[in-house]
Design a protein around this motif. Sequence first.
Motif, PDB file in Angstrom:
ATOM      1  N   PHE A 560      14.801  -2.828  -6.824  1.00 14.27           N
ATOM      2  CA  PHE A 560      15.623  -3.915  -6.273  1.00 14.27           C
ATOM      3  C   PHE A 560      14.863  -4.952  -5.438  1.00 14.27           C
ATOM      4  N   SER A 561      13.601  -4.717  -5.076  1.00 16.92           N
ATOM      5  CA  SER A 561      12.923  -5.651  -4.168  1.00 16.92           C
ATOM      6  C   SER A 561      11.457  -5.830  -4.542  1.00 16.92           C
ATOM      7  N   PRO A 562      11.107  -6.933  -5.246  1.00 18.86           N
ATOM      8  CA  PRO A 562       9.691  -7.207  -5.555  1.00 18.86           C
ATOM      9  C   PRO A 562       8.850  -7.354  -4.283  1.00 18.86           C
ATOM     10  N   LYS A 563       9.458  -7.877  -3.204  1.00 18.21           N
ATOM     11  CA  LYS A 563       8.736  -8.072  -1.956  1.00 18.21           C
ATOM     12  C   LYS A 563       8.296  -6.726  -1.368  1.00 18.21           C
ATOM     13  N   LEU A 564       9.249  -5.775  -1.286  1.00 16.89           N
ATOM     14  CA  LEU A 564       8.908  -4.457  -0.750  1.00 16.89           C
ATOM     15  C   LEU A 564       7.995  -3.680  -1.699  1.00 16.89           C
ATOM     16  N   ARG A 565       8.109  -3.968  -2.996  1.00 17.37           N
ATOM     17  CA  ARG A 565       7.208  -3.319  -3.962  1.00 17.37           C
ATOM     18  C   ARG A 565       5.765  -3.696  -3.657  1.00 17.37           C
ATOM     19  N   GLN A 566       5.512  -4.991  -3.396  1.00 18.96           N
ATOM     20  CA  GLN A 566       4.156  -5.429  -3.079  1.00 18.96           C
ATOM     21  C   GLN A 566       3.687  -4.854  -1.743  1.00 18.96           C
ATOM     22  N   VAL A 567       4.625  -4.737  -0.794  1.00 23.67           N
ATOM     23  CA  VAL A 567       4.302  -4.118   0.500  1.00 23.67           C
ATOM     24  C   VAL A 567       3.801  -2.693   0.296  1.00 23.67           C
ATOM     25  N   MET A 568       4.502  -1.921  -0.541  1.00 27.48           N
ATOM     26  CA  MET A 568       4.117  -0.532  -0.777  1.00 27.48           C
ATOM     27  C   MET A 568       2.790  -0.437  -1.522  1.00 27.48           C
ATOM     28  N   LEU A 569       2.547  -1.358  -2.455  1.00 24.47           N
ATOM     29  CA  LEU A 569       1.258  -1.367  -3.146  1.00 24.47           C
ATOM     30  C   LEU A 569       0.116  -1.623  -2.162  1.00 24.47           C
ATOM     31  N   ASN A 570       0.366  -2.544  -1.214  1.00 27.33           N
ATOM     32  CA  ASN A 570      -0.651  -2.831  -0.189  1.00 27.33           C
ATOM     33  C   ASN A 570      -0.920  -1.611   0.682  1.00 27.33           C
ATOM     34  N   GLU A 571       0.167  -0.910   1.097  1.00 28.03           N
ATOM     35  CA  GLU A 571      -0.007   0.274   1.945  1.00 28.03           C
ATOM     36  C   GLU A 571      -0.706   1.401   1.191  1.00 28.03           C
ATOM     37  N   MET A 572      -0.429   1.516  -0.115  1.00 34.21           N
ATOM     38  CA  MET A 572      -1.090   2.567  -0.906  1.00 34.21           C
ATOM     39  C   MET A 572      -2.575   2.240  -1.096  1.00 34.21           C
ATOM     40  N   LEU A 573      -2.911   0.939  -1.145  1.00 28.11           N
ATOM     41  CA  LEU A 573      -4.324   0.551  -1.188  1.00 28.11           C
ATOM     42  C   LEU A 573      -5.025   0.977   0.100  1.00 28.11           C
ATOM     43  N   LEU A 574      -4.396   0.700   1.246  1.00 25.62           N
ATOM     44  CA  LEU A 574      -4.979   1.100   2.533  1.00 25.62           C
ATOM     45  C   LEU A 574      -5.130   2.617   2.607  1.00 25.62           C
ATOM     46  N   LEU A 575      -4.126   3.338   2.108  1.00 26.12           N
ATOM     47  CA  LEU A 575      -4.185   4.800   2.094  1.00 26.12           C
ATOM     48  C   LEU A 575      -5.354   5.287   1.246  1.00 26.12           C
ATOM     49  N   ASP A 576      -5.569   4.667   0.089  1.00 24.27           N
ATOM     50  CA  ASP A 576      -6.678   5.072  -0.786  1.00 24.27           C
ATOM     51  C   ASP A 576      -8.029   4.796  -0.135  1.00 24.27           C
ATOM     52  N   ILE A 577      -8.108   3.691   0.638  1.00 24.71           N
ATOM     53  CA  ILE A 577      -9.349   3.404   1.376  1.00 24.71           C
ATOM     54  C   ILE A 577      -9.606   4.503   2.397  1.00 24.71           C
ATOM     55  N   TYR A 578      -8.566   4.835   3.179  1.00 20.36           N
ATOM     56  CA  TYR A 578      -8.708   5.895   4.180  1.00 20.36           C
ATOM     57  C   TYR A 578      -9.081   7.226   3.532  1.00 20.36           C
ATOM     58  N   ARG A 606      -2.300 -14.181  -3.817  1.00 17.50           N
ATOM     59  CA  ARG A 606      -1.646 -15.410  -3.374  1.00 17.50           C
ATOM     60  C   ARG A 606      -0.140 -15.349  -3.645  1.00 17.50           C
ATOM     61  N   VAL A 607       0.506 -14.237  -3.312  1.00 18.81           N
ATOM     62  CA  VAL A 607       1.951 -14.103  -3.513  1.00 18.81           C
ATOM     63  C   VAL A 607       2.655 -14.612  -2.265  1.00 18.81           C
ATOM     64  N   PRO A 608       3.536 -15.597  -2.385  1.00 18.43           N
ATOM     65  CA  PRO A 608       4.194 -16.164  -1.191  1.00 18.43           C
ATOM     66  C   PRO A 608       5.236 -15.219  -0.598  1.00 18.43           C
ATOM     67  N   ASP A 609       5.480 -15.363   0.711  1.00 13.93           N
ATOM     68  CA  ASP A 609       6.551 -14.657   1.436  1.00 13.93           C
ATOM     69  C   ASP A 609       6.403 -13.140   1.440  1.00 13.93           C
ATOM     70  N   ILE A 610       5.198 -12.638   1.282  1.00 10.19           N
ATOM     71  CA  ILE A 610       4.989 -11.185   1.362  1.00 10.19           C
ATOM     72  C   ILE A 610       4.548 -10.844   2.782  1.00 10.19           C
ATOM     73  N   PRO A 611       5.283  -9.969   3.490  1.00  9.94           N
ATOM     74  CA  PRO A 611       4.842  -9.576   4.840  1.00  9.94           C
ATOM     75  C   PRO A 611       3.524  -8.807   4.764  1.00  9.94           C
ATOM     76  N   LEU A 612       2.551  -9.227   5.549  1.00  5.18           N
ATOM     77  CA  LEU A 612       1.212  -8.629   5.502  1.00  5.18           C
ATOM     78  C   LEU A 612       0.842  -8.051   6.862  1.00  5.18           C
ATOM     79  N   ARG A 613       0.177  -6.892   6.817  1.00  7.15           N
ATOM     80  CA  ARG A 613      -0.337  -6.311   8.056  1.00  7.15           C
ATOM     81  C   ARG A 613      -1.799  -6.690   8.212  1.00  7.15           C
TER      82      ARG A 613
END
Length: 954
Positions: A560-578, A606-613
């Motif tokens: 239901f949410s492409p925005k939150l999907r990208q958020v989770m992909l970003n967090e999983m990338l950080l997790l894989d780095i750790y 370059r995806v607009p409106d994605i919340p980034l940490r």
Amino acid sequence: DPPPVQLIVQFLEQASKPSVNEQNQVQPPPDNKRNRILKLLALKVAAHLKWDLDVLEKSLSVPVLNMLLNELLCISKVPPGTKHVDVDLSSLPPTTAMAILLYNRWAIRTIVQSSFPVKQVKPGPPQLNVMNQMQQEKELTDNILKVLKEQAADSILVLEGALKLNKDLYVHTIRTLDLLAMEPGMVNGETESSTAGLKISAEEIQCQVCYDLGAIYFQQGSTNAAVHEKAKEKFFKTKELIAKNGSSSLHFTIDEERLAGYCQACEVLTSSSDDASQQATPYSQIHSCMKSGNYQDLVKIFLEDNLTLSLPEQFRQSVLRELFQKAQQGNDALDEVCFKVCVCNTVCDVLQGRIIDIQFCQLFLKPSKEKIDFLLEVCSGSINLENASEALKRKMAAFLKNLCLGMEDLQFVFMISSHELFIKLLKDDERKLLIDQMRKRSPRINLCTKPVTSFYDIPASASVNIGQLEHQLILSVDPWRIRQILIELHGMTSERQFWTISNKWEVPNVYGSVILGIKDSLTRDLVYILMAKGLHCCAIKDFVHAKQLFAACLELVTEFSPKLRQVMLNEMLLLDIYTHEAGAGVSGERPPSDLISRVRGYLEMRVPDIPLRQVIAEECVAFLLNWCENEYLTMQVPLPLVQTNPYVKLGQLLAATCKELPGPKESRRTAKDLWEVVVQICSVSNQHKRGNDGRVSLIKHRESTLGIMYSLVSSCKYFFFPLQEPLVLTTILSLFVKLHNVREDIVNDIAAEHISIWPSSIPNLQSVDFEAVAVTVKELVSYALTINANNHFWLIIQADIYFATNQYSAALHYYLQAGAVCSDFFNKMVPPDVYTDQVIKRMIKCCSLLNCHTQVAILCQFLREVDYKTAFKALQEQNSHDAMDSYYEYIWDVTILEYLTYLHHKRGETDKRQIAIKAIGQTELNASNPEEVLQLAAQRRKKKFLQAMAKLYF
């Protein structure tokens, strides 16, 4: 109508409002008639409450009460700025002395109160104005507490002095305050007399002051055990005064239960080990067991107390917490003790009708035969079936029954159901029904491996109450079990927001606003909890569960949410780095190419409106630097990415500088660019902005071409600290060291590798925040040494820092450690680029300032040209704190030994002269020997001396 205490807040807020002049400039509150009347009204309300600090402290914040008591001091004619400890209370009017007493009592009560843990209330949706107001009040409170703690010793002296007054005092009433507010000509002097105001007897004053002093002494006893004796004296004096006068006669009430607890604690803490009468009490026995490590007797005491129930619940929990802390510090043997004490506490809670603690459930997640046996032993020993009431038997039976229902392994269930206690507590038909239920129970489906087609179809179990389900929800890290529990909870009630039930569940604000915007309450709770638990698992390095939780969350939000999907992909990338850095990366194994590609992809996204940490960008650039992806950072990274992402810009400059380090000076243009960026970072005129996740971010300004303006210390902590590549760390360290050395008023330079590549001056020195630079150098070198504690260049930097801050013993420790790590503990020669003349001279100064003058003389030989002047001056000192003549065997310079012989002869020190003559008479020091023999003799003495020094300072 508002309560009286709230009137104080309103009056003082109105009186302290700043004014604005005609030029729109903010001015301090004017001292006009209106504001004086408002302050007087606030004082009158406090007088109406008889200046009862218990009432005032419960309802007024620290800043408001501080303002109120300062107004009381002012109206009581205490000159502002006067140190209370310098004032003779006996010579002051009674109301003035009482005002000083009230203020200092409040000061130490506030210090004591601030040391108690405060349960954090989980905030609701963030509101900017409320958060700003709370932050301002917190900062103001912290500042007041800092001042009160600095003046604590003075406040204690004032109160100790008050105990010697032995006379009645008077506190202001509404009438005396009215008299003070009159014009000076209308006052008849009554407020200065000894009978004006409300009379407080000397014994009442002594009682309250003794109690408050006892509390502050008890608090200080955590760092100084001897102070507990003072606390004991004050508390027992308070107890005597209450017994003499009765608690009802006291003007200031005292919590007698807390006083009794203080007295009991003091008795335990101040009792001697051979005091038989003290050892008779359970508290003293437990204290002795904890101190001696006799945990077998400790468990026995808790088990026996389950019958007598003399130990309070809070005390039991505090002992368990202390055991858990010791176990977490690496004492694995305490795990079993923690379990046994926790079981004793749990059975005690069951018998008293309290909720079972979460720690018991955690420890019982994986039951074993030994755990079941001990649990049954505790249950049997905690209840006397012959004398126990029916209610007590029902509580124990329900506990054992629920224990069986919660277990999956039937072997453990039959262990409990066949036990004598279980058979006696449950009737035959109850036992048979329970056993049949357990046998017929279908095996549970492992939801982790079996996919669920639609999680909304999972049936809710109405037999489990909401409290138990919330308990399970807090404990569980299985995403599918979490999903099932939430469905059951939402089936029971639609009024609760279950993401708020634990204050440990924290999601960054940048994500929280998006998640809390989900309309469906079940989905909102599920997404929030899965992410919060995943982030927590990531923080505690439980990467397996974190991956499961993030994967489940990703699967859910993809619907239901492409925005939150990208958020989770970003967090999983950080997790894989750790995961890689904590696993294969530790042994030096390069990360897979797929992970490197994903890191690059994130930076180029370059995806607009994605919340980034902010931390993800920092970790990605640090990851590329750690694995020497310098080619990508310097040559392949897209230009728009460098211009828009300041982390990439900084990473590119770092990579290019490291790449060019072996080259000639002329090719180090990138080093100059990096220098200019860091100087700009350190500029005090920079503007800092805090991101949505609370961290200081890199901000691109339109006026700035570099676009890297951010807080220095935060950047060090959050960006440089993930770096692990030695060359990158050395480069950053040498840059900040050079920047530190550029300062005009610097006395002691810090040495560093590659320091010559940086410019030697800054056009505008005044704009650089050198204090922040100094802090950063300290933090960076401390971090670098956690990566490699044997890097001698980093150890020299740490030693130089301690030398520059006058910590000479610590400086010697690190200078010696730097030499030891590069010479096999001085068995080989220390390289001359480690022990340079500058390092040796600093070691000489350290020894001199520590009054180790013989060591100074020996170290003077280490210089390329022996410093005889310093050596002779040091040997003339007779007040030396080192081993003196026992060090003579380490001297190889004949001139120094000859001077020692002359010096001892002149002083008439025959024994020491003989030691010096013996040292000089060794054949290997003969000046006619070949140069190789003399050097070998010097090297052998250097080795022995440095090893002796290392044993002394390590």
